[in-house]
Design a protein around this motif. Structure first.
Motif, PDB file in Angstrom:
ATOM      1  N   LYS A   2       1.061  -1.220   0.001  1.00 13.38           N
ATOM      2  CA  LYS A   2       0.021  -0.072  -0.142  1.00 13.38           C
ATOM      3  C   LYS A   2       0.760   1.266  -0.102  1.00 13.38           C
ATOM      4  O   LYS A   2       1.762   1.298   0.617  1.00 13.38           O
ATOM      5  CB  LYS A   2      -0.999  -0.154   1.124  1.00 13.38           C
ATOM      6  CG  LYS A   2      -1.734   1.437   1.182  1.00 13.38           C
ATOM      7  CD  LYS A   2      -2.847   1.274   2.356  1.00 13.38           C
ATOM      8  CE  LYS A   2      -3.415   2.714   2.233  1.00 13.38           C
ATOM      9  NZ  LYS A   2      -4.467   2.756   3.265  1.00 13.38           N
ATOM     10  N   ARG A  20      -2.009   2.222  -9.650  1.00  8.48           N
ATOM     11  CA  ARG A  20      -3.358   1.375  -9.822  1.00  8.48           C
ATOM     12  C   ARG A  20      -3.279   0.240 -10.801  1.00  8.48           C
ATOM     13  O   ARG A  20      -3.593  -0.844 -10.819  1.00  8.48           O
ATOM     14  CB  ARG A  20      -4.718   2.270  -9.656  1.00  8.48           C
ATOM     15  CG  ARG A  20      -5.683   1.541  -9.247  1.00  8.48           C
ATOM     16  CD  ARG A  20      -7.028   2.327  -8.957  1.00  8.48           C
ATOM     17  NE  ARG A  20      -7.332   2.996 -10.037  1.00  8.48           N
ATOM     18  CZ  ARG A  20      -8.376   3.431 -10.196  1.00  8.48           C
ATOM     19  NH1 ARG A  20      -9.234   3.561  -8.993  1.00  8.48           N
ATOM     20  NH2 ARG A  20      -8.955   4.313 -10.980  1.00  8.48           N
ATOM     21  N   ILE A  24      -1.014  -1.984  -7.581  1.00  5.42           N
ATOM     22  CA  ILE A  24      -0.645  -1.651  -6.164  1.00  5.42           C
ATOM     23  C   ILE A  24      -1.773  -0.673  -5.310  1.00  5.42           C
ATOM     24  O   ILE A  24      -2.377  -0.026  -5.970  1.00  5.42           O
ATOM     25  CB  ILE A  24       0.553  -0.814  -6.260  1.00  5.42           C
ATOM     26  CG1 ILE A  24       1.676  -1.747  -6.569  1.00  5.42           C
ATOM     27  CG2 ILE A  24       1.154  -0.435  -4.701  1.00  5.42           C
ATOM     28  CD1 ILE A  24       3.144  -0.974  -6.832  1.00  5.42           C
ATOM     29  N   ASP A  25      -1.934  -0.992  -4.287  1.00  4.60           N
ATOM     30  CA  ASP A  25      -3.106  -0.230  -3.476  1.00  4.60           C
ATOM     31  C   ASP A  25      -2.538   1.354  -3.096  1.00  4.60           C
ATOM     32  O   ASP A  25      -1.420   1.354  -2.669  1.00  4.60           O
ATOM     33  CB  ASP A  25      -3.276  -1.163  -2.109  1.00  4.60           C
ATOM     34  CG  ASP A  25      -4.561  -0.291  -1.337  1.00  4.60           C
ATOM     35  OD1 ASP A  25      -5.429   0.318  -1.811  1.00  4.60           O
ATOM     36  OD2 ASP A  25      -4.553  -0.621  -0.020  1.00  4.60           O
ATOM     37  N   ALA A  27      -3.585   5.499  -1.952  1.00  2.79           N
ATOM     38  CA  ALA A  27      -4.658   6.546  -1.478  1.00  2.79           C
ATOM     39  C   ALA A  27      -3.672   7.933  -1.370  1.00  2.79           C
ATOM     40  O   ALA A  27      -2.537   7.730  -0.986  1.00  2.79           O
ATOM     41  CB  ALA A  27      -4.729   6.202   0.109  1.00  2.79           C
ATOM     42  N   ASP A 117     -12.379   6.610  -5.820  1.00  2.00           N
ATOM     43  CA  ASP A 117     -12.052   5.785  -4.868  1.00  2.00           C
ATOM     44  C   ASP A 117     -10.876   6.059  -4.455  1.00  2.00           C
ATOM     45  O   ASP A 117     -10.614   5.239  -3.394  1.00  2.00           O
ATOM     46  CB  ASP A 117     -12.342   4.509  -5.187  1.00  2.00           C
ATOM     47  CG  ASP A 117     -11.384   4.291  -6.499  1.00  2.00           C
ATOM     48  OD1 ASP A 117     -11.330   4.809  -7.427  1.00  2.00           O
ATOM     49  OD2 ASP A 117     -11.356   2.780  -6.720  1.00  2.00           O
ATOM     50  N   VAL A 118      -9.964   6.820  -5.003  1.00  2.00           N
ATOM     51  CA  VAL A 118      -8.541   6.721  -4.292  1.00  2.00           C
ATOM     52  C   VAL A 118      -8.242   8.006  -3.630  1.00  2.00           C
ATOM     53  O   VAL A 118      -7.440   8.297  -2.842  1.00  2.00           O
ATOM     54  CB  VAL A 118      -7.760   6.546  -5.652  1.00  2.00           C
ATOM     55  CG1 VAL A 118      -6.274   7.056  -5.565  1.00  2.00           C
ATOM     56  CG2 VAL A 118      -7.759   4.925  -5.909  1.00  2.00           C
ATOM     57  N   ASP A 146      -3.499   7.357   8.629  1.00  2.00           N
ATOM     58  CA  ASP A 146      -3.451   5.999   7.588  1.00  2.00           C
ATOM     59  C   ASP A 146      -2.154   5.512   7.753  1.00  2.00           C
ATOM     60  O   ASP A 146      -1.058   6.206   7.982  1.00  2.00           O
ATOM     61  CB  ASP A 146      -3.854   6.745   6.209  1.00  2.00           C
ATOM     62  CG  ASP A 146      -4.267   5.391   5.134  1.00  2.00           C
ATOM     63  OD1 ASP A 146      -4.240   4.419   5.589  1.00  2.00           O
ATOM     64  OD2 ASP A 146      -4.585   5.588   3.992  1.00  2.00           O
ATOM     65  N   ALA A 148       0.677   2.805   5.746  1.00  2.00           N
ATOM     66  CA  ALA A 148       1.081   1.999   4.553  1.00  2.00           C
ATOM     67  C   ALA A 148       2.551   1.685   4.555  1.00  2.00           C
ATOM     68  O   ALA A 148       3.431   1.986   5.371  1.00  2.00           O
ATOM     69  CB  ALA A 148       0.689   3.152   3.222  1.00  2.00           C
ATOM     70  N   HIS A 326       6.931  -4.599  -5.741  1.00  2.00           N
ATOM     71  CA  HIS A 326       5.530  -5.384  -5.622  1.00  2.00           C
ATOM     72  C   HIS A 326       5.478  -6.914  -6.087  1.00  2.00           C
ATOM     73  O   HIS A 326       5.046  -7.776  -5.686  1.00  2.00           O
ATOM     74  CB  HIS A 326       4.385  -4.501  -6.181  1.00  2.00           C
ATOM     75  CG  HIS A 326       2.976  -4.933  -6.430  1.00  2.00           C
ATOM     76  ND1 HIS A 326       2.382  -5.189  -4.902  1.00  2.00           N
ATOM     77  CD2 HIS A 326       2.155  -5.506  -7.120  1.00  2.00           C
ATOM     78  CE1 HIS A 326       1.292  -5.827  -5.144  1.00  2.00           C
ATOM     79  NE2 HIS A 326       0.976  -5.882  -6.141  1.00  2.00           N
TER      80      HIS A 326
END
Ligand SMILES: Cc1cc2nc3c(=O)[nH]c(=O)nc-3n(C[C@H](O)[C@H](O)[C@H](O)COP(=O)(O)OP(=O)(O)OC[C@H]3O[C@@H](n4cnc5c(N)ncnc54)[C@H](O)[C@@H]3O)c2cc1C
Length: 353
Positions: A2, A20, A24-25, A27, A117-118, A146, A148, A326
């Protein structure tokens, strides 16, 4: 894996798309609204920025950018006042960085498309904490947090991530100032200037005042490009029209002695897109040891006139490095270290050159 990205600017959003697409996640946290602060209307996109967008964006997003660039900019013209009229008195056949103009708010709107959504807005990053398990926790002004594997400071010239991570890297004022603006093409057609210069940027030095002008004529009308490539694009592409961008040193008011064509261009400018800039730079800091926090774009190097291209190029390189980690082909810190070596090489040598 993340990744938290601080800043929804050109670099942060390019990175978010690329991550994305690599599975890979991600935010993104942005302190402003989706419209952001005024940063002018025009951006010269060179091959570094273009190839980064090609690598990171979904194909329809990239096609939308390509469809709405201006014509190719391959030469620079010199304009002079000849008997009160502007005339071309010099042609420099090659541009240091050939490319095309893009409409900046439109580019940002394209970058924001499909990231609902990000990306989280109105969320100001304040500090981070590196945790014993190797992860990073980010703190925001509203008290939320948050966590990560990687924290990326893509938060621009005043970067709060840089201030905490590399406190010795500071912005210095170069003393240079610039006023930049844009004027609808329809308001200046009568001056003859748009026809005179075509797609080429032109520099006019007249009675002690220098003005740079360039025209963006959209290759395809933004509205029709949106219908064809990116119907999800929120910005009303109908309100975007061809324009002349201009830039001049900001030490004094534009001389009223300047030829009428230039006076019209500056006088008819869109107020919303006229900005005054203080030009800063960041002296290269000593290389640092890679960790789970890193930086890109204006947060770490400033390059007047091509910082946006560097930010997008950084995003591409960081995305490629994180994808290697990743997929288990590289350790995470090795990947970040490799990215930072490349970023320092590209960012600081070119800026200093
Ligand atoms: C008028 C003008 C003309 C320009 N022309 C060109 C050009 O032709 N070509 C070119 O390549 N470059 C150009 N540039 C430079 C270019 O705009 C910048 O280099 C580029 O925007 C840097 O991208 P970035 O992603 O690093 O930062 P930015 O685009 O500045 O984005 C940083 C983001 O981080 C957000 N942020 C800041 N602090 C926080 C926080 N604490 N928490 C959460 N979010 C935060 C900001 O609100 C912002 O949205 C121009 C700049 C200006 C002002």
């Amino acid at each position: 894996m993340k990744v938290i990205v601080i800043g929804a600017g050109l670099g942060g959003l390019t990175l978010a798309h690329g991550l994305r697409r690599a599975g890979i996640d991600v935010a993104v946290y942005e302190r402003d609204t989706p419209q952001g602060r005024p940063q002018g209307v025009s951006l010269h996109l060179d091959e570094r920025g273009r190839s980064a967008l090609h690598a990171c964006l979904p194909p329809a997003h990239f096609a939308m950018v390509e469809a709405t660039t201006g014509g190719p900019r391959e030469q620079t013209l010199t304009l002079s006042d000849v008997d009160g009229e502007l005339a071309i008195t010099g042609v420099q056949p090659s541009l240091a960085r050939p490319g095309r103009q893009v409409h900046r708010p439109l580019l940002r709107a394209v970058l924001l498309t499909d990231l609902d959504d990000v990306a989280r807005f109105w969320t100001e990053f304040t500090r981070f904490e590196q945790r014993a398990d190797g992860t990073v926790r980010a703190w925001f002004a509203d008290g939320s947090t948050d966590t990560a594997d990687v924290l990326v400071g893509a938060d621009g010239i005043g970067s709060a991530v840089r201030r905490r991570y590399l406190p010795d890297a500071r912005v210095v004022d170069t003393g240079r100032r610039m006023i930049m603006g844009a004027t609808p093409l329809r308001a200046v057609l009568g001056t003859g200037l748009p026809g005179l210069i075509g797609h080429s940027p032109a520099t006019a030095r007249i009675r002690g005042t220098t003005v740079v002008v360039a025209v963006l004529r959209f290759s395809e009308a933004p509205l029709s490009a949106r219908r064809r490539w990116l119907p999800a694009l929120r910005r009303t592409a109908a309100e975007i029209e061809d324009y002349v961008m201009w830039a001049l040193p900001a030490t004094r008011e534009p001389s009223m002695e300047m030829p009428p064509a230039l006076r019209t261009i500056i006088g008819e400018a869109w107020p919303d897109f006229t900005v005054a800039l203080r030009i800063g730079s960041i002296p290269p800091p000593e290389p640092w040891r890679a960790g789970p926090v890193t930086l890109l774009g204006d947060a770490i190097h400033l390059a007047p006139g091509f910082g946006g291209n560097l930010a997008m190029q950084d995003a591409r390189h960081l995305c490629e490095a994180l994808a290697e980690a990743h997929h288990g082909r590289l350790g995470l810190l090795d990947a970040i270290g490799q990215y930072e070596d490349t970023m320092r090489r590209n960012g600081f040598t070119k800026v200093g050159a």
